[in-house]
Design a protein around this motif. Structure first.
Motif, short mmCIF file in Angstrom:
data_model
loop_
_atom_site.label_atom_id
_atom_site.label_comp_id
_atom_site.label_asym_id
_atom_site.label_seq_id
_atom_site.Cartn_x
_atom_site.Cartn_y
_atom_site.Cartn_z
N VAL A 122 1.71 10.79 -2.28
CA VAL A 122 1.48 11.54 -1.04
C VAL A 122 2.70 12.40 -0.72
N TYR A 123 3.88 11.83 -0.88
CA TYR A 123 5.12 12.57 -0.61
C TYR A 123 5.20 13.82 -1.49
N PHE A 124 4.98 13.67 -2.79
CA PHE A 124 5.08 14.82 -3.69
C PHE A 124 3.95 15.83 -3.46
N PHE A 125 2.79 15.33 -3.06
CA PHE A 125 1.69 16.21 -2.69
C PHE A 125 2.12 17.10 -1.52
N LEU A 126 2.67 16.49 -0.48
CA LEU A 126 3.13 17.26 0.68
C LEU A 126 4.32 18.15 0.34
N ILE B 192 -1.91 23.92 -9.91
CA ILE B 192 -0.68 24.23 -10.64
C ILE B 192 0.56 23.58 -10.07
N SER B 193 0.57 23.25 -8.78
CA SER B 193 1.79 22.67 -8.23
C SER B 193 1.72 21.17 -8.01
N SER B 194 0.53 20.62 -7.88
CA SER B 194 0.42 19.18 -7.65
C SER B 194 -0.09 18.44 -8.86
N ASP B 195 -0.47 19.16 -9.91
CA ASP B 195 -0.93 18.55 -11.15
C ASP B 195 -2.08 17.59 -10.91
N LEU B 196 -3.02 18.00 -10.06
CA LEU B 196 -4.18 17.17 -9.76
C LEU B 196 -5.34 17.56 -10.66
N SER B 197 -6.19 16.60 -10.94
CA SER B 197 -7.38 16.87 -11.74
C SER B 197 -8.39 17.62 -10.86
N SER C 37 4.88 19.64 -2.35
CA SER C 37 4.41 20.84 -3.05
C SER C 37 3.96 21.93 -2.08
N PHE C 38 3.63 21.55 -0.85
CA PHE C 38 3.25 22.53 0.17
C PHE C 38 4.43 22.96 1.03
N VAL C 39 5.22 21.99 1.49
CA VAL C 39 6.24 22.30 2.50
C VAL C 39 7.59 22.66 1.91
N HIS C 40 7.89 22.17 0.72
CA HIS C 40 9.16 22.46 0.03
C HIS C 40 10.38 22.15 0.90
N ASN C 41 10.25 21.07 1.64
CA ASN C 41 11.35 20.58 2.47
C ASN C 41 11.25 19.06 2.44
N GLU C 42 12.26 18.43 1.87
CA GLU C 42 12.19 16.98 1.65
C GLU C 42 12.07 16.20 2.95
N ASP C 43 12.82 16.59 3.97
CA ASP C 43 12.76 15.87 5.26
C ASP C 43 11.38 16.01 5.91
N LEU C 44 10.87 17.23 5.91
CA LEU C 44 9.55 17.45 6.50
C LEU C 44 8.47 16.71 5.70
N ALA C 45 8.57 16.75 4.38
CA ALA C 45 7.60 16.03 3.55
C ALA C 45 7.64 14.53 3.84
N GLN C 46 8.83 13.99 4.04
CA GLN C 46 8.95 12.56 4.37
C GLN C 46 8.34 12.26 5.73
N ASP C 47 8.60 13.13 6.72
CA ASP C 47 8.02 12.94 8.05
C ASP C 47 6.49 12.99 8.00
N LEU C 48 5.97 13.98 7.29
CA LEU C 48 4.51 14.12 7.19
C LEU C 48 3.90 12.98 6.40
N THR C 49 4.62 12.45 5.41
CA THR C 49 4.14 11.30 4.65
C THR C 49 4.03 10.09 5.57
N PHE D 183 0.84 -1.20 0.00
CA PHE D 183 0.00 0.00 0.00
C PHE D 183 0.88 1.25 0.00
N TYR D 184 1.92 1.24 0.83
CA TYR D 184 2.84 2.37 0.89
C TYR D 184 3.59 2.53 -0.43
N LYS D 185 4.06 1.41 -0.99
CA LYS D 185 4.79 1.48 -2.26
C LYS D 185 3.93 2.02 -3.39
N SER D 186 2.66 1.68 -3.39
CA SER D 186 1.81 2.12 -4.50
C SER D 186 1.30 3.55 -4.34
N HIS D 187 1.27 4.09 -3.12
CA HIS D 187 0.71 5.43 -2.92
C HIS D 187 1.65 6.41 -2.23
#
Length: 162
Positions: free
Chosen positions: A15-19, A125-130, A21-33, A7-11
């Motif tokens: 989720v990481y790139f979604f986060l 514009i930043s997450s390329d979501l429909s 796009s908001f936080v612009h910090n790789e470590d924080l995005a990983q923690d929040l993911t 489940f984690y591998k497929s999604h």
């Protein structure tokens, strides 16, 4: 969704790139993911299946991000350069507005929009979501997301051309 690792591998990446796009910090995005998946596994029985799992996870991620901002008394600070590099050239809003004014002025005007309009523009514009995915994340319909994006774009155009 029996195997958490699959489940984690497929999604996880979405989720990481979604986060990110908001936080612009790789470590924080990983923690929040990781926190997103922890919360998702705790509440997996609440998942009704009426949206894609990635959309459900992004909804959780958005709430975790808001909680992080609130808990850390942080104002939503996003580097303009970091956001601008993620904007696809194909969006009409990019080609019409950025040509008229530089990107700093565009984001100053974007910050003056109400929260829902600003969030829809950022997600688009930043997450390329429909629009359907944005509507699901925001707890609204696809049509609501389209109309909100259109109204935000119209307000931005009016602010630039007045």
């Amino acid at each position: 969704m029996n195997n958490i690792e699959e489940f984690y591998k497929s999604h996880g990446k979405k989720v990481y790139f979604f986060l990110l796009s908001f936080v612009h910090n790789e470590d924080l995005a990983q923690d929040l993911t990781q926190e997103t998946f922890f919360q998702a596994m705790k509440t997996i029985n609440n998942y009704r299946g009426d949206c894609k799992p990635s959309v459900w996870l992004c909804q959780i991620a958005k709430h975790i991000w808001y909680k992080y901002l609130k808990d850390n008394n942080k104002v939503e600070c996003i580097s303009i350069e970091q956001i601008y590099k993620n904007i696809p050239d194909s969006y009409d809003i990019d080609s019409q507005i950025i040509r008229k004014e530089d990107k700093i002025e565009f984001y100053k005007k974007l910050q003056k929009l109400d929260t829902s309009m600003k969030e829809v523009v950022y997600l688009r514009i930043s997450s390329d979501l429909s629009f359907a995915e944005i509507g699901e994340i925001m707890g609204q319909s696809e049509n609501w997301a389209r109309v909100t994006f259109y109204r935000a774009k119209k307000k931005l155009m009016e602010a630039i051309y007045k």
